[in-house]
Enzyme design. Sequence first.
Site, PDB file in Angstrom:
ATOM      1  N   SER A  66       2.431  -6.605   4.681  1.00 43.27           N
ATOM      2  CA  SER A  66       3.106  -5.324   4.427  1.00 43.27           C
ATOM      3  C   SER A  66       3.071  -4.343   5.597  1.00 43.27           C
ATOM      4  O   SER A  66       3.748  -3.313   5.539  1.00 43.27           O
ATOM      5  CB  SER A  66       2.505  -4.648   3.195  1.00 43.27           C
ATOM      6  OG  SER A  66       2.911  -5.334   2.046  1.00 43.27           O
ATOM      7  N   LYS A  69       6.401  -3.441   6.832  1.00 44.19           N
ATOM      8  CA  LYS A  69       7.363  -2.629   6.068  1.00 44.19           C
ATOM      9  C   LYS A  69       7.838  -1.364   6.785  1.00 44.19           C
ATOM     10  O   LYS A  69       9.042  -1.086   6.812  1.00 44.19           O
ATOM     11  CB  LYS A  69       6.786  -2.283   4.690  1.00 44.19           C
ATOM     12  CG  LYS A  69       6.681  -3.492   3.752  1.00 44.19           C
ATOM     13  CD  LYS A  69       5.886  -3.133   2.508  1.00 44.19           C
ATOM     14  CE  LYS A  69       5.810  -4.272   1.510  1.00 44.19           C
ATOM     15  NZ  LYS A  69       4.873  -3.946   0.404  1.00 44.19           N
ATOM     16  N   TYR A 192      12.379 -11.682   3.388  1.00 39.10           N
ATOM     17  CA  TYR A 192      11.262 -10.727   3.337  1.00 39.10           C
ATOM     18  C   TYR A 192       9.927 -11.453   3.543  1.00 39.10           C
ATOM     19  O   TYR A 192       9.046 -10.967   4.266  1.00 39.10           O
ATOM     20  CB  TYR A 192      11.307  -9.990   1.987  1.00 39.10           C
ATOM     21  CG  TYR A 192      10.015  -9.335   1.598  1.00 39.10           C
ATOM     22  CD1 TYR A 192       9.609  -8.144   2.203  1.00 39.10           C
ATOM     23  CD2 TYR A 192       9.177  -9.909   0.637  1.00 39.10           C
ATOM     24  CE1 TYR A 192       8.401  -7.551   1.854  1.00 39.10           C
ATOM     25  CE2 TYR A 192       7.985  -9.325   0.286  1.00 39.10           C
ATOM     26  CZ  TYR A 192       7.599  -8.155   0.892  1.00 39.10           C
ATOM     27  OH  TYR A 192       6.396  -7.572   0.548  1.00 39.10           O
ATOM     28  N   TYR A 244      -0.002   3.043  -0.897  1.00 37.55           N
ATOM     29  CA  TYR A 244       0.322   2.799  -2.315  1.00 37.55           C
ATOM     30  C   TYR A 244      -0.390   3.794  -3.249  1.00 37.55           C
ATOM     31  O   TYR A 244      -0.347   5.003  -3.018  1.00 37.55           O
ATOM     32  CB  TYR A 244      -0.039   1.363  -2.718  1.00 37.55           C
ATOM     33  CG  TYR A 244       0.422   0.308  -1.762  1.00 37.55           C
ATOM     34  CD1 TYR A 244       1.778   0.163  -1.456  1.00 37.55           C
ATOM     35  CD2 TYR A 244      -0.473  -0.574  -1.157  1.00 37.55           C
ATOM     36  CE1 TYR A 244       2.206  -0.823  -0.586  1.00 37.55           C
ATOM     37  CE2 TYR A 244      -0.047  -1.570  -0.297  1.00 37.55           C
ATOM     38  CZ  TYR A 244       1.289  -1.681  -0.015  1.00 37.55           C
ATOM     39  OH  TYR A 244       1.700  -2.654   0.834  1.00 37.55           O
ATOM     40  N   VAL A 262      -1.896  -7.276   2.825  1.00 36.40           N
ATOM     41  CA  VAL A 262      -2.842  -8.113   2.078  1.00 36.40           C
ATOM     42  C   VAL A 262      -3.535  -9.204   2.895  1.00 36.40           C
ATOM     43  O   VAL A 262      -4.412  -9.890   2.366  1.00 36.40           O
ATOM     44  CB  VAL A 262      -2.212  -8.790   0.838  1.00 36.40           C
ATOM     45  CG1 VAL A 262      -1.966  -7.807  -0.278  1.00 36.40           C
ATOM     46  CG2 VAL A 262      -0.976  -9.560   1.192  1.00 36.40           C
TER      47      VAL A 262
HETATM   48  N1  GLN Z   1       4.065 -10.576   1.307  1.00 38.00           N
HETATM   49  C1  GLN Z   1       3.231  -9.800   0.456  1.00 38.00           C
HETATM   50  C2  GLN Z   1       3.855  -9.606  -0.914  1.00 38.00           C
HETATM   51  O1  GLN Z   1       5.009  -9.373  -1.006  1.00 38.00           O
HETATM   52  C3  GLN Z   1       2.957  -8.474   1.105  1.00 38.00           C
HETATM   53  C4  GLN Z   1       2.141  -7.546   0.229  1.00 38.00           C
HETATM   54  C5  GLN Z   1       1.174  -6.677   0.977  1.00 38.00           C
HETATM   55  O2  GLN Z   1       0.808  -6.936   2.114  1.00 38.00           O
HETATM   56  N2  GLN Z   1       0.692  -5.632   0.299  1.00 38.00           N
HETATM   57  O3  GLN Z   1       3.202  -9.704  -1.910  1.00 38.00           O
END
Ligand code: GLN
Length: 311
Positions: A66, A69, A192, A244, A262
Amino acid sequence: MKDMRSPLPDYLTEVLRGCADSSGALADYIPELARADPDRFALTLVTAEGAMYSVGDDDTEFTIQSVSKPFVYGLALQQRGFGAVLDVIDVEPSGEAFNEVSLERNTGRPLNPMINAGALAAHALVLDGRRPEDSVEDIRCLLSSLAGRELVIDEKVAASELGNSYRNVAIANLLRGYEVFEDDPDEIVEGYIRQCSVTVTTKDLAMMAATLAAGGVQPVTCEEVLSRDVVRQVLSVMATCGMYDAAGDWLSTVGIPAKSGVSGGIIGILPGQLGIAAYSPRLDDHGTSVQGVAAFGRLSRDMNLHLMDAP
Ligand code: GLN
């Protein structure tokens, strides 16, 4: 690159030592991420002028997840313009987990681009009706320009996530149902996921963060990768939504725009001054690195990084 005359590396090594904590757990909903070495810990700082200070496992590669993003949101703003992007993705904190179905009631517009719903929509904006490989390649090139070196996709991690992407497929189908985009939802999810599987080190992430700190100009290559107004928008959304459902806690304690992923990476930006990246793969309940959060907290306190403090 490391400046050995500075006391900073010793201090950063002491931060790693002081923040050692074996609590938290590896992400396992993407099976390949559960294979990471849980004890890796790295911290890299890059100034807006490009000086790098780096300690710990800073050559360990991990997938960006993420942390991609904010940059892809920036790319969408740059390619499509503010109006087109804001029509599709709002900029309000969701107060919910990253993989929650946080959509505006009547329109289905994702609440912000830092949660998966908004990131899927941002990916679709970059795709812009082209072939799926085009958006992924645009994003891989953007991330490479920000890092100042050629980055690659970890196909094993991508395949592992693709085989377990039920939630993202559900969100993408909902978005398609609301006509947030008109592309094939499976193609958006695959693009994605490949975006999330670009491989980085903390040195790469700190360079990317430093590029944001420098208003979009990569401090070493001097390339203007993102425009100033795009960077301002990206940092604003990171400050309010990047962590978040822990965004308020983070902003009040650490006090700088940030984004977590993550796989265990976190970036933070002190505008005009510094890009910071931490990596440690054990996660808390928000899907954020436990040791990474501790290291940022310590740096913020010791170095007076909090943006709300009077100078
Ligand atoms: N690729 C992961 C997902 O979509 C990214 C989520 C994250 O890093 N918080 O679940």
